[in-house]
Design an enzyme around this catalytic site. Structure first.
Site, PDB file in Angstrom:
ATOM      1  N   GLY A  66     120.707 104.506  33.258  1.00  0.00           N
ATOM      2  CA  GLY A  66     119.316 104.928  33.391  1.00  0.00           C
ATOM      3  C   GLY A  66     118.727 105.197  32.017  1.00  0.00           C
ATOM      4  O   GLY A  66     119.290 104.800  30.985  1.00  0.00           O
ATOM      5  N   ALA A 108     111.961 104.290  39.030  1.00  0.00           N
ATOM      6  CA  ALA A 108     111.006 104.725  40.052  1.00  0.00           C
ATOM      7  C   ALA A 108     110.009 105.748  39.534  1.00  0.00           C
ATOM      8  O   ALA A 108     109.035 106.059  40.216  1.00  0.00           O
ATOM      9  CB  ALA A 108     111.750 105.294  41.255  1.00  0.00           C
ATOM     10  N   GLU A 154     106.971 107.433  38.018  1.00  0.00           N
ATOM     11  CA  GLU A 154     105.641 106.852  38.044  1.00  0.00           C
ATOM     12  C   GLU A 154     104.723 107.450  36.985  1.00  0.00           C
ATOM     13  O   GLU A 154     104.105 106.755  36.188  1.00  0.00           O
ATOM     14  CB  GLU A 154     105.031 107.071  39.443  1.00  0.00           C
ATOM     15  CG  GLU A 154     105.838 106.387  40.546  1.00  0.00           C
ATOM     16  CD  GLU A 154     105.458 106.834  41.949  1.00  0.00           C
ATOM     17  OE1 GLU A 154     104.573 107.696  42.085  1.00  0.00           O
ATOM     18  OE2 GLU A 154     106.040 106.305  42.910  1.00  0.00           O
ATOM     19  N   GLY A 169     104.544 109.727  34.121  1.00  0.00           N
ATOM     20  CA  GLY A 169     104.459 109.662  32.678  1.00  0.00           C
ATOM     21  C   GLY A 169     105.448 110.576  31.975  1.00  0.00           C
ATOM     22  O   GLY A 169     106.254 111.241  32.605  1.00  0.00           O
ATOM     23  N   GLN A 185     113.922 121.033  42.695  1.00  0.00           N
ATOM     24  CA  GLN A 185     112.461 120.898  42.735  1.00  0.00           C
ATOM     25  C   GLN A 185     111.991 120.101  43.949  1.00  0.00           C
ATOM     26  O   GLN A 185     112.496 119.003  44.189  1.00  0.00           O
ATOM     27  CB  GLN A 185     111.977 120.206  41.466  1.00  0.00           C
ATOM     28  CG  GLN A 185     110.472 119.992  41.450  1.00  0.00           C
ATOM     29  CD  GLN A 185     109.976 119.635  40.068  1.00  0.00           C
ATOM     30  OE1 GLN A 185     110.064 118.485  39.647  1.00  0.00           O
ATOM     31  NE2 GLN A 185     109.485 120.624  39.349  1.00  0.00           N
ATOM     32  N   HIS A 237     108.880 118.091  45.199  1.00  0.00           N
ATOM     33  CA  HIS A 237     107.616 117.510  44.735  1.00  0.00           C
ATOM     34  C   HIS A 237     106.614 117.685  45.871  1.00  0.00           C
ATOM     35  O   HIS A 237     106.928 117.370  47.017  1.00  0.00           O
ATOM     36  CB  HIS A 237     107.807 116.029  44.411  1.00  0.00           C
ATOM     37  CG  HIS A 237     106.683 115.464  43.608  1.00  0.00           C
ATOM     38  ND1 HIS A 237     105.428 115.295  44.124  1.00  0.00           N
ATOM     39  CD2 HIS A 237     106.624 115.038  42.322  1.00  0.00           C
ATOM     40  CE1 HIS A 237     104.644 114.782  43.187  1.00  0.00           C
ATOM     41  NE2 HIS A 237     105.340 114.618  42.085  1.00  0.00           N
ATOM     42  N   LEU A 271     107.545 108.669  46.728  1.00  0.00           N
ATOM     43  CA  LEU A 271     106.731 109.574  45.916  1.00  0.00           C
ATOM     44  C   LEU A 271     105.309 109.058  45.721  1.00  0.00           C
ATOM     45  O   LEU A 271     105.089 107.875  45.480  1.00  0.00           O
ATOM     46  CB  LEU A 271     107.375 109.735  44.537  1.00  0.00           C
ATOM     47  CG  LEU A 271     106.609 110.701  43.627  1.00  0.00           C
ATOM     48  CD1 LEU A 271     106.869 112.132  44.043  1.00  0.00           C
ATOM     49  CD2 LEU A 271     106.976 110.479  42.182  1.00  0.00           C
ATOM     50  N   ARG A 273     104.686 122.475  40.307  1.00  0.00           N
ATOM     51  CA  ARG A 273     105.170 121.912  41.571  1.00  0.00           C
ATOM     52  C   ARG A 273     105.729 122.969  42.518  1.00  0.00           C
ATOM     53  O   ARG A 273     105.564 122.862  43.725  1.00  0.00           O
ATOM     54  CB  ARG A 273     106.240 120.867  41.279  1.00  0.00           C
ATOM     55  CG  ARG A 273     105.639 119.656  40.633  1.00  0.00           C
ATOM     56  CD  ARG A 273     106.665 118.660  40.225  1.00  0.00           C
ATOM     57  NE  ARG A 273     105.979 117.504  39.646  1.00  0.00           N
ATOM     58  CZ  ARG A 273     106.603 116.485  39.076  1.00  0.00           C
ATOM     59  NH1 ARG A 273     107.914 116.470  39.015  1.00  0.00           N
ATOM     60  NH2 ARG A 273     105.903 115.491  38.578  1.00  0.00           N
ATOM     61  N   TYR A 297     113.982 116.704  42.239  1.00  0.00           N
ATOM     62  CA  TYR A 297     114.624 116.803  40.933  1.00  0.00           C
ATOM     63  C   TYR A 297     115.641 117.940  40.931  1.00  0.00           C
ATOM     64  O   TYR A 297     115.418 118.985  41.539  1.00  0.00           O
ATOM     65  CB  TYR A 297     113.553 117.068  39.868  1.00  0.00           C
ATOM     66  CG  TYR A 297     114.089 117.019  38.458  1.00  0.00           C
ATOM     67  CD1 TYR A 297     114.224 115.811  37.796  1.00  0.00           C
ATOM     68  CD2 TYR A 297     114.479 118.187  37.804  1.00  0.00           C
ATOM     69  CE1 TYR A 297     114.732 115.756  36.510  1.00  0.00           C
ATOM     70  CE2 TYR A 297     114.993 118.134  36.519  1.00  0.00           C
ATOM     71  CZ  TYR A 297     115.111 116.924  35.871  1.00  0.00           C
ATOM     72  OH  TYR A 297     115.619 116.864  34.603  1.00  0.00           O
ATOM     73  N   GLU A 304     119.193 113.796  33.760  1.00  0.00           N
ATOM     74  CA  GLU A 304     119.073 114.710  34.894  1.00  0.00           C
ATOM     75  C   GLU A 304     120.396 115.350  35.288  1.00  0.00           C
ATOM     76  O   GLU A 304     120.428 116.426  35.869  1.00  0.00           O
ATOM     77  CB  GLU A 304     118.451 113.973  36.094  1.00  0.00           C
ATOM     78  CG  GLU A 304     117.942 114.938  37.150  1.00  0.00           C
ATOM     79  CD  GLU A 304     117.137 114.264  38.251  1.00  0.00           C
ATOM     80  OE1 GLU A 304     116.556 113.179  37.999  1.00  0.00           O
ATOM     81  OE2 GLU A 304     117.100 114.819  39.358  1.00  0.00           O
ATOM     82  N   ARG A 320     110.985 122.583  36.596  1.00  0.00           N
ATOM     83  CA  ARG A 320     110.663 121.567  35.597  1.00  0.00           C
ATOM     84  C   ARG A 320     109.189 121.207  35.683  1.00  0.00           C
ATOM     85  O   ARG A 320     108.651 121.060  36.774  1.00  0.00           O
ATOM     86  CB  ARG A 320     111.484 120.313  35.851  1.00  0.00           C
ATOM     87  CG  ARG A 320     111.039 119.127  35.024  1.00  0.00           C
ATOM     88  CD  ARG A 320     111.782 117.868  35.377  1.00  0.00           C
ATOM     89  NE  ARG A 320     111.325 117.286  36.633  1.00  0.00           N
ATOM     90  CZ  ARG A 320     110.636 116.142  36.724  1.00  0.00           C
ATOM     91  NH1 ARG A 320     110.323 115.475  35.644  1.00  0.00           N
ATOM     92  NH2 ARG A 320     110.273 115.671  37.892  1.00  0.00           N
ATOM     93  N   SER A 355     106.801 115.215  33.963  1.00  0.00           N
ATOM     94  CA  SER A 355     106.706 114.434  32.724  1.00  0.00           C
ATOM     95  C   SER A 355     107.554 114.995  31.585  1.00  0.00           C
ATOM     96  O   SER A 355     107.673 114.365  30.547  1.00  0.00           O
ATOM     97  CB  SER A 355     105.260 114.174  32.268  1.00  0.00           C
ATOM     98  OG  SER A 355     104.679 115.305  31.665  1.00  0.00           O
TER      99      SER A 355
END
Ligand SMILES: Cc1cc2nc3c(=O)[nH]c(=O)nc-3n(C[C@H](O)[C@H](O)[C@H](O)COP(=O)(O)OP(=O)(O)OC[C@H]3O[C@@H](n4cnc5c(N)ncnc54)[C@H](O)[C@@H]3O)c2cc1C
Ligand code: SF4
Ligand code: FES
Lengths: 599, 248, 131
Positions: free
Chosen positions: A22, A56, A58, A60, A239, A241, A251, A294, A363, A386, A397, A400
């Site tokens: 990754g 995946a 998205e 930023g 986390q 989302h 997501l 979040r 996350y 991660e 977190r 971004s």
């Protein structure tokens, strides 16, 4: 189809193994080869690198770029966003390195979205007070990962072993000595003998049922390290989302809200105002309303749902993300993938209708405890991304910060591992025998006679999902967490008794691999539940509904450290958080937050 | 639950230990309209036959893992809804033109090996030690943005009979990534990529069947990328002929 | 790594797999018809050189049923080729116009048809009235 016989072990020597292709793994491999071009580096990954979960992402990646921004502000947003559970020295180093790393990616070809004058464009993200998030439309992770992968093609010193499933780390008296696993296509065992390894295996979101994560995010990397006495830190912080599709969990990026999207409840009200995130105007106000952090947004959903102010969909209750006012042009330019996802998977055109969304696990804030250079307590083992806990995310977190983290700490770990790879003595010949012994239980899973009464992989997995959603959710209480701990212990015992496999052949046996993954996932789930139970306060993503509803800085401004015994439950300890300059205070967003920030 | 409609999915299977050519196996299972074909395959694996083998990961059409032939056409299984495939039966096969490792899992090594041959990476032009991002206007980004959307799902290779007939052909995605980097204002690698481009196995093995562009789930348009480069290849050939010494 | 054992599919009957392939083969096959017509024209040229008698025979053949059928086939092939080729033509061109304001595929497509219709009309007009 049955396995004939335990196939022969292949032993390959190299200097450094990077586990995971990754963002973090590729960045580490690139850093290592640039630092020392003579190193023989092997990059292993259970999927071809560009299929890794980073693809995946998205929204930023964060880095100070604008004139109205500063390292100080990025630091403050991160530390307060993490509710002061961040290691502040790590955050300081992190925010200072982000711009350099994102610029490096630009130099390698990342197609960042641009302003008219050709400079990099930035957008708002939750909990960030300035437009700090660099993006490549709404496919930032995809472009970052492909840029890193393509750049890695320029360095033949990075040998790849794609579709290699790592099952064990081997250790001798000098520390890490080898990385052992299965060549997926043939099912044959392979040992890479090396003195240094970078663990970059990603998160563990798949221990929950409803999650935004790819299927490979099962967390075995963390469990592999834990087996050698490396502590897992802050695993109770998971986390949610706030905006994922009901059912699939796909997501819908926070970038939607960064561009001005709003959240409405069943009554059409922007309900976040009722959760200390208002006032509504002026708008958009950073760190307020839809641009709050979040944890707060997901918790607000929970309350709305409780109060019956959510809409019902076939796949569960939801609120509405309204993007209509952005207009077709902005949607096409800034959020093309989201528009396509909504059309494809929901039959909804965001130009004309709002998108139903609900929170999903996203996350893993915790992970393998590391230093600033990615080193762990096991000499020779480094971790980044991660799967690691470098200490920058604390209790929550900020969106971004993770993509930037992959680069900053991936690089640091790669460089440190490159030095180590040269300095330690070569692993001995005895390692191969140990490797064979380590492989035996995995191959035994294939040989065991199929027993009708044994549970299927999916059955145990579903039970794990249920236990986690039930006991270790957005809100927790002692009773529920204890229930989860007990259920997970039972599931681990059932797993040890054996799972039923339809497939007992060697070639590309994904049922076998998911059974191996499941064993690790169960262990991590148990760690999460125990760490959560032991944190008797509420902070960030860990919110309790029982006697410990408040934050307790006197007792719990500490990291949790989980030490895993082989079969039993983990031992949980707590260790102090390193503060440098930001003193814990009340964490406030919206208008109230702005007043505090101005003080 | 009980009144959920069912559908038949026929899967073409193969295993290296089985001493026989591929065979078809049919599964009947309940489905929902808004369920993806990938989810249906997962249902088979979880509940009916754990030995059914296929790749997947992101389940949102971005990782490129889950390509297969669906009713004869290359598709991402996560991107097809059962509602659109009903009433079935649905025929699922491994991606065409590739060696099969097992069931729906193909050997993608050949294409992975072709990416570096095609120079599918940016060659930074100016000072690489600079710590500032370089500038690129939105119009300059638009020059290559379409070709940069490739997720390496390999559907285009399964759509391309030329690749099936001539395995040396670099193929649609690799050539699209070549064009992507050639068209990037920050790139200085055009000369490096020329040899691969001008070879028969480069752009000239393409006979403009054009099906790659039709099946691409990301709108990359590899046919355009390749055929645009045919023009450039021919031009460079002529210029080399007319101006000897042009090519250093 | 050692490569896994695989099943290698073959290409037998590949054109049957997708209508798109048959269309492609049809497009390529149109060149055979055009080629045949070139031969007919060359034969006409030869006959012209051989003298009035040969020329008249060629003219008779061209207007005979087999000749007319051949020309009908060739005409159909030419139209088919134009249709399929103009559809693909924008793919083969370098980007036209300044960056950011590139000429759209549709414009090129329509332009190609317009140009070919004007040329055909010109030739037809010249044949009917000019000669
Ligand atoms: C949908 C989504 C959107 C996101 N958007 C953003 C965003 O906008 N901004 C942001 O900052 N963050 C975002 N994140 C978070 C961020 O994308 C991830 O934290 C990050 O990509 C993780 O990268 P990684 O390199 O650590 O791991 P991954 O990309 O998950 O890679 C893990 C690698 O390890 C390998 N691996 C794992 N286990 C094994 C094993 N046993 N053997 C061999 N190899 C193994 C895998 O093959 C893979 O190559 C998002 C996350 C999700 C889920
Ligand atoms: S060009 Fe399109 S079809 Fe081909 S690999 Fe890339 S995304 Fe897939
Ligand atoms: S699962 Fe990732 S593209 Fe389909």
């Amino acid at each position: 189809m049955t396995a004939q016989r335990h196939p022969d072990l292949r032993v390959i020597d190299c200097d450094l193994v990077v586990i995971g292709g990754g963002g973090a793994g590729l960045r580490a491999a690139l850093a290592a080869t640039v630092a020392d071009p003579s190193l023989d580096i092997v990059l292993v990954s259970k999927v071809v690198p560009m299929r890794s979960h980073t693809v995946a992402a998205e929204g930023g990646a964060a880095a100070v770029l604008r004139e109205d921004d500063s390292f100080e502000q990025h630091f403050e947003d991160t530390v307060s966003g993490g509710e002061w559970l961040c290691d502040q020295a790590a955050v300081e180093a992190f925010v200072a390195a982000c711009p350099r790393e994102l610029a490096q990616l630009e130099r390698w070809g990342c197609p960042w979205s641009r302003r008219d004058d050709g400079r990099v464009q930035t957008r708002f993200f939750g909990g960030m007070r300035v437009q700090r998030t660099w993006f490549a439309a709404d496919r930032t992770g995809f472009h970052m990962l492909h840029t890193l992968f393509q750049t890695s093609l320029r360095y033949p010193a990075i040998r790849r072993h794609d579709e290699f499933f790592c099952t064990n780390l081997l250790v001798d008296e000098h520390g890490l000595a080898g990385v052992l696993g299965i060549d997926i296509a043939t099912g044959h065992p392979v040992l890479y003998r090396a003195r240094a390894a970078v663990l970059a295996t990603g998160g563990a979101g798949r221990v929950y049922a409803h999650n935004t994560n790819a299927g490979i995010v099962t967390g075995e990397g963390m469990a592999l390290a834990a087996r050698h006495g490396v502590a897992l830190r802050d695993m109770e912080f998971v986390q949610w989302h706030p905006t994922a599709l009901p059912g699939s969990g796909i997501l819908i990026t926070e970038g939607c809200r960064g561009e001005g999207g709003v959240l409405l409840n069943a009554e059409g009200r922007r309900y976040l105002e009722d959760y200390g995130l208002g006032p509504l105007e002026p708008w958009p106000r950073p760190r307020a309303m839809e641009l709050g952090p979040r944890d707060r947004l997901s918790q607000a959903f929970w309350h709305e749902d409780r109060a019956g102010r959510t809409i019902t969909t076939a796949q569960g209750n939801a609120v509405l993300l309204d993007l209509r006012h952005l207009g077709p042009r902005r949607l096409a330019e800034r959020l093309p993938m989201i528009s396509e996802v909504a059309r494809r998977f929901l039959g909804i055109d965001p130009v004309t209708a709002p998108i139903p969304v609900r929170p999903a696990v996203h996350y893993t804030m915790g992970g393998v405890a590391t230093d600033l250079d990615g080193s762990t307590t096991l000499p020779g083992l480094y971790a980044a991304g991660e799967c690691a806990s470098a200490g920058i995310h604390g209790a929550n977190r900020l969106g971004s910060n993770s993509l930037a983290e992959l680069l900053v700490f991936g690089r640091a770990a790669g460089e440190a591992a490159a030095v180590r790879a040269r300095s330690a003595p070569r692993p001995g010949e005895a390692l191969a025998a140990e490797a064979r012994a380590c492989m035996a239980p995995w191959y035994a899973m294939l040989e065991a006679a199929p027993a009708a009464e044994r549970p299927r992989v999916a059955t145990l997995r579903n039970a794990m999902h249920a236990a986690m959603e039930d006991g270790v959710g957005i809100y927790r209480d002692a009773e529920g967490m204890a229930r989860a701990c007990e259920a997970l212990a039972g599931l681990r015992a059932a797993y040890r008794d054996g799972v039923a496999l339809d497939d007992r052949s060697l070639a590309f046996n994904t049922e076998w691999l998911s059974a191996i993954e499941l064993g690790h996932s169960l262990q991590l789930a148990e760690v999460m539940a125990h760490a959560a139970l032991a944190r008797r306060e509420s902070r960030g993503a860990h919110q309790r509904l029982d006697a410990w509803r408040a934050r307790d800085d006197a007792g719990f401004l500490v990291h949790s450290l989980a030490w895993c015994a082989a079969d039993g439950p983990p031992r949980i300890e707590h260790a102090p958080v390193k503060l440098t300059r930001s003193v814990p205070r009340e964490r406030v967003y919206g208008g109230a937050g702005e007043r505090v920030a101005l003080d | 639950m009980s009144e959920r409609p069912t559908i038949v999915i026929e899967v073409r299977r193969w295993h290296p230990d089985a001493e026989q050519p591929p065979w078809w196996q049919a599964f009947e299972l309940p489905y929902r309209e808004d369920q993806s074909l990938l989810e249906a395959l997962q249902h088979i694996k979880d509940e009916l036959d754990g030995s059914l083998t296929f790749r997947w990961s992101c389940r949102m059409a971005i990782c490129g893992s889950c390509g297969c032939m669906v009713d004869g056409r290359p598709e991402l299984s996560c991107h097809l809804l059962m509602g659109d495939l009903a009433p079935g039966p649905v025929r699922v096969e491994p991606l065409a033109h590739f060696p099969v490792i097992r069931d729906l899992v193909i050997d993608q090594q050949d294409v992975l090996d072709k990416l570096p041959v095609a120079g599918a990476y940016l060659v930074p032009g100016d000072d690489t030690s600079a710590t500032e991002p370089s500038r690129q206007t939105p119009a300059q980004v638009a020059e290559y943005a379409q070709f940069a959307q490739c997720i390496n799902c390999l559907l285009c290779y399964s759509a391309c009979p030329q690749y099936g007939l001539k395995p040396d052909f670099l193929g649609p995605a690799a050539l699209a990534l070549m064009a992507r980097h050639d068209a990037d204002s920050r790139d200085a690698g055009q000369a490096e990529r020329r040899e691969a481009r001008d070879a028969t196995s480069g752009v000239w093995d393409c006979t403009l069947v054009g099906h790659c562009t039709e099946v691409c789930p990301q709108g990359v348009d590899p046919a355009r990328a390749i055929n645009r480069n045919k023009g450039a290849s021919a031009r460079d050939y002529l210029l080399d002929l007319l101006l000897p010494g042009r090519r250093r | 790594m050692s490569r896994p054992r695989t099943w290698q599919p073959d290409m037998r009957g590949w054109w049957r797999r997708d209508p798109a392939y048959r269309q492609y083969l049809l497009r390529e096959a149109t060149s055979l018809a055009i080629g045949a017509y070139v031969l007919v024209l060359l034969a006409g040229l030869g006959c012209l050189l051989l003298g009035a008698q040969a020329w008249a025979a060629w003219c008779r053949w061209v207007l005979s049923p087999p000749g007319l059928v051949l020309q009908a086939v060739v005409f159909a092939a030419a139209v088919l080729h134009a249709v399929s080729w103009f559809r693909l033509m924008p793919l083969t061109l370098p980007p036209l116009g300044p960056p950011g304001r590139r000429v759209a595929d549709r414009t090129l497509h329509v332009g190609a048809w317009a140009a070919s219709l004007i040329c055909s009309a010109g030739v037809l007009g010249w044949l009917v009235w000019g000669a």
